[in-house]
Design an enzyme around this catalytic site. Structure first.
Site, PDB file in Angstrom:
ATOM      1  N   HIS A  51      -9.323  32.817  10.569  1.00  0.00           N
ATOM      2  CA  HIS A  51     -10.669  32.061  10.699  1.00  0.00           C
ATOM      3  C   HIS A  51     -11.524  32.954  11.532  1.00  0.00           C
ATOM      4  CE1 HIS A  51      -7.612  28.614  10.547  1.00  0.00           C
ATOM      5  NE2 HIS A  51      -8.426  28.205   9.643  1.00  0.00           N
ATOM      6  N   ASP A  54     -10.329  33.289  14.942  1.00  0.00           N
ATOM      7  CA  ASP A  54      -8.848  34.027  15.238  1.00  0.00           C
ATOM      8  C   ASP A  54      -9.437  35.555  15.646  1.00  0.00           C
ATOM      9  OD1 ASP A  54      -7.413  31.651  14.652  1.00  0.00           O
ATOM     10  OD2 ASP A  54      -7.536  32.181  12.705  1.00  0.00           O
ATOM     11  N   GLU A 176     -11.601  26.134  -1.155  1.00  0.00           N
ATOM     12  CA  GLU A 176     -10.226  25.525  -1.004  1.00  0.00           C
ATOM     13  C   GLU A 176     -10.452  24.194  -0.945  1.00  0.00           C
ATOM     14  OE1 GLU A 176      -7.981  27.089   2.679  1.00  0.00           O
ATOM     15  OE2 GLU A 176      -6.555  25.587   2.193  1.00  0.00           O
ATOM     16  N   GLU A 212      -4.407  25.517  -2.769  1.00  0.00           N
ATOM     17  CA  GLU A 212      -3.093  25.093  -1.891  1.00  0.00           C
ATOM     18  C   GLU A 212      -2.377  23.890  -2.537  1.00  0.00           C
ATOM     19  OE1 GLU A 212      -3.577  25.033   2.213  1.00  0.00           O
ATOM     20  OE2 GLU A 212      -2.083  23.208   2.543  1.00  0.00           O
ATOM     21  N   HIS A 215      -2.564  20.429  -1.140  1.00  0.00           N
ATOM     22  CA  HIS A 215      -3.898  19.793  -1.517  1.00  0.00           C
ATOM     23  C   HIS A 215      -3.686  19.294  -2.992  1.00  0.00           C
ATOM     24  CE1 HIS A 215      -6.073  22.314   1.806  1.00  0.00           C
ATOM     25  NE2 HIS A 215      -4.976  21.757   2.389  1.00  0.00           N
ATOM     26  N   ASP A 250      -1.053  15.988   5.518  1.00  0.00           N
ATOM     27  CA  ASP A 250      -0.922  17.095   5.000  1.00  0.00           C
ATOM     28  C   ASP A 250       0.247  17.927   5.710  1.00  0.00           C
ATOM     29  OD1 ASP A 250      -1.292  19.604   3.725  1.00  0.00           O
ATOM     30  OD2 ASP A 250      -3.129  19.931   4.858  1.00  0.00           O
ATOM     31  N   ASP A 252       2.091  20.666   4.775  1.00  0.00           N
ATOM     32  CA  ASP A 252       2.519  22.107   4.976  1.00  0.00           C
ATOM     33  C   ASP A 252       3.863  22.704   5.181  1.00  0.00           C
ATOM     34  OD1 ASP A 252      -0.274  22.275   4.721  1.00  0.00           O
ATOM     35  OD2 ASP A 252      -0.340  22.516   6.881  1.00  0.00           O
TER      36      ASP A 252
HETATM   37  C1  GLO Z   1      -5.770  22.497   5.886  1.00  0.00           C
HETATM   38  C2  GLO Z   1      -6.062  23.937   5.208  1.00  0.00           C
HETATM   39  C3  GLO Z   1      -6.341  25.142   6.388  1.00  0.00           C
HETATM   40  C4  GLO Z   1      -7.190  25.989   5.838  1.00  0.00           C
HETATM   41  C5  GLO Z   1      -7.425  27.349   6.494  1.00  0.00           C
HETATM   42  C6  GLO Z   1      -8.258  28.515   5.873  1.00  0.00           C
HETATM   43  O1  GLO Z   1      -5.494  21.712   5.490  1.00  0.00           O
HETATM   44  O2  GLO Z   1      -5.141  24.470   4.238  1.00  0.00           O
HETATM   45  O3  GLO Z   1      -5.106  25.465   6.825  1.00  0.00           O
HETATM   46  O4  GLO Z   1      -6.348  26.820   4.664  1.00  0.00           O
HETATM   47  O5  GLO Z   1      -8.409  26.583   7.718  1.00  0.00           O
HETATM   48  O6  GLO Z   1      -9.649  28.042   5.787  1.00  0.00           O
HETATM   49 MG    MG Z   2      -4.889  25.990   3.203  1.00  0.00          MG
END
Ligand code: GLO
Ligand code: MG
Length: 346
Positions: A51, A54, A176, A212, A215, A250, A252
């Site tokens: 980010h 970051d 994304e 993703e 998602h 979500d 992950d």
């Molecule tokens: C959240 C997203 C997040 C993005 C990251 C990069 O649901 O997946 O992790 O991928 O902020 O933009």
């Molecule tokens: Mg992501």
């Protein structure tokens, strides 16, 4: 561990998270960025995703000169570690000015902030020698349908992307999509939406997408179909592999953790489209379980890569001729079992 040189791997500092969730605090001690970079290097990953904050912490309170010197210092640190910056993404969901959306806020001052922040994100990317930024449109949507004009919001999104494209003639933007969370309903929920938006911008060639897995599943779609769709337009520029157990928050999860067959089909789709051959990275947007002990902190990343590489082998040894015979005979019951037997092995 299986070896394969087709793919290069990546994760972000947030993928070594400390265990906090909306109901409780961290379960592992907060670690420095340097520690996270060291883990990435130790695990033998090739790149890190960022980010903007970051890369340059507290970016909103830094001057342009500070931004430049901090981003350059980071670039040197990455060079010394032999690690590439894959993408930079503007974090447009923390600041009070993004409460009601960033590019699609009802407040013009907030929309202006979001665009300015995105342009600075591009500057960070430039200093890191990276030409790809990712837009996860976290708060572009609504909690209450009637609170925003969705028609106008599409224009706001196009306007924001156009400003970014004009700011830097070489930058590429990967959208994304995610259908919900934190919003009830997002404006860009799927790859089809992302690519349709791209066509409305001033330079569609430089606007693509990032898929993703979780998602796509949250949108009720098969991530492998999303991959094939994006690749048929030449638009899959980055990838967040992970897993998701149905329609809930979500998660992950590690890649393949909830549904190995869905993971296998994603790998098959990547293989048939030659993903990675133009330098694209496989990133794992996965989190450790909250229960994870400090000594197992990086296991979810190693495991995701291991599962991915084992599935590459499975994709390459898939009994294609036998499958084609069954398809020709419309014997899908046998085809179904063939896939299961192949995945289970001897
Ligand atoms: C959240 C997203 C997040 C993005 C990251 C990069 O649901 O997946 O992790 O991928 O902020 O933009
Ligand atoms: Mg992501």
């Amino acid at each position: 561990m299986p070896k394969d040189t087709t793919y290069k791997f990546c994760f972000g500092p947030w993928n070594l998270s400390e265990g906090q969730d909306p109901y409780g605090p961290p379960t592992r001690p907060v670690q420095s960025f340097d520690w996270k970079l060291e883990q990435l290097k130790k695990l033998g990953f090739d790149a890190m995703m960022f980010h903007d904050d970051d890369a340059v912490p507290d970016i909103d309170n830094k001057s342009d000169a500070q931004l430049k010197s901090e981003a350059r210092a980071l670039k040197k640190k990455l060079d010394d570690a032999g690690i590439v910056a894959e993408i930079v993404a503007p974090r447009l969901w923390f600041d009070p000015r993004t409460i009601d959306g960033a590019y699609t806020s009802n407040d013009p001052k907030c929309r202006k902030y979001a665009i300015e922040r995105s342009l600075r994100c591009i500057d960070v990317a430039n200093y890191l020698d990276c030409d790809l930024i990712v837009l996860w449109l976290a708060r572009e949507g609504s909690y209450i349908r009637e609170s925003k004009n969705a028609r106008k919001c599409v224009d706001y999104l196009v306007e924001a992307v156009d400003k970014m494209l004009a700011h830097d003639k070489k930058i590429r933007i990967a959208i994304e999509p995610k259908p919900n969370e934190p919003m009830d309903l997002a404006y860009i929920p799927t790859i089809g939406h992302a690519l349709a938006l791209a066509t409305q911008t001033s330079d569609p060639k430089r606007v693509g997408c990032l898929i993703e897995s979780a998602h796509a599943i949250l949108a009720g779609l098969d991530p492998a179909d999303e991959i094939d769709f994006a690749c048929s337009f030449g638009k899959l520029w980055s990838l967040h592999l992970n897993d998701q157990n149905g329609l809930k928050f979500d998660q992950d999860k590690p890649f393949g953790s909830a549904n190995l067959r869905v993971a296998f089909n994603q790998v098959r789709a990547l293989e048939r489209n030659g993903y990675g051959k133009k330098g694209e990275y496989v990133a794992f947007d996965v989190h450790p379980f909250r229960t994870t002990k400090v000594e197992h902190w990086t296991a979810h990343l190693e495991n995701s890569r291991r599962t991915f590489l084992r599935l590459v082998e499975k994709a390459r040894t898939y009994p294609e001729a036998e499958a084609q015979k069954l398809i020709a005979d419309r014997n899908y019951a046998a085809l179904d079992q063939l896939v299961l037997e192949h995945l289970m092995g001897k």
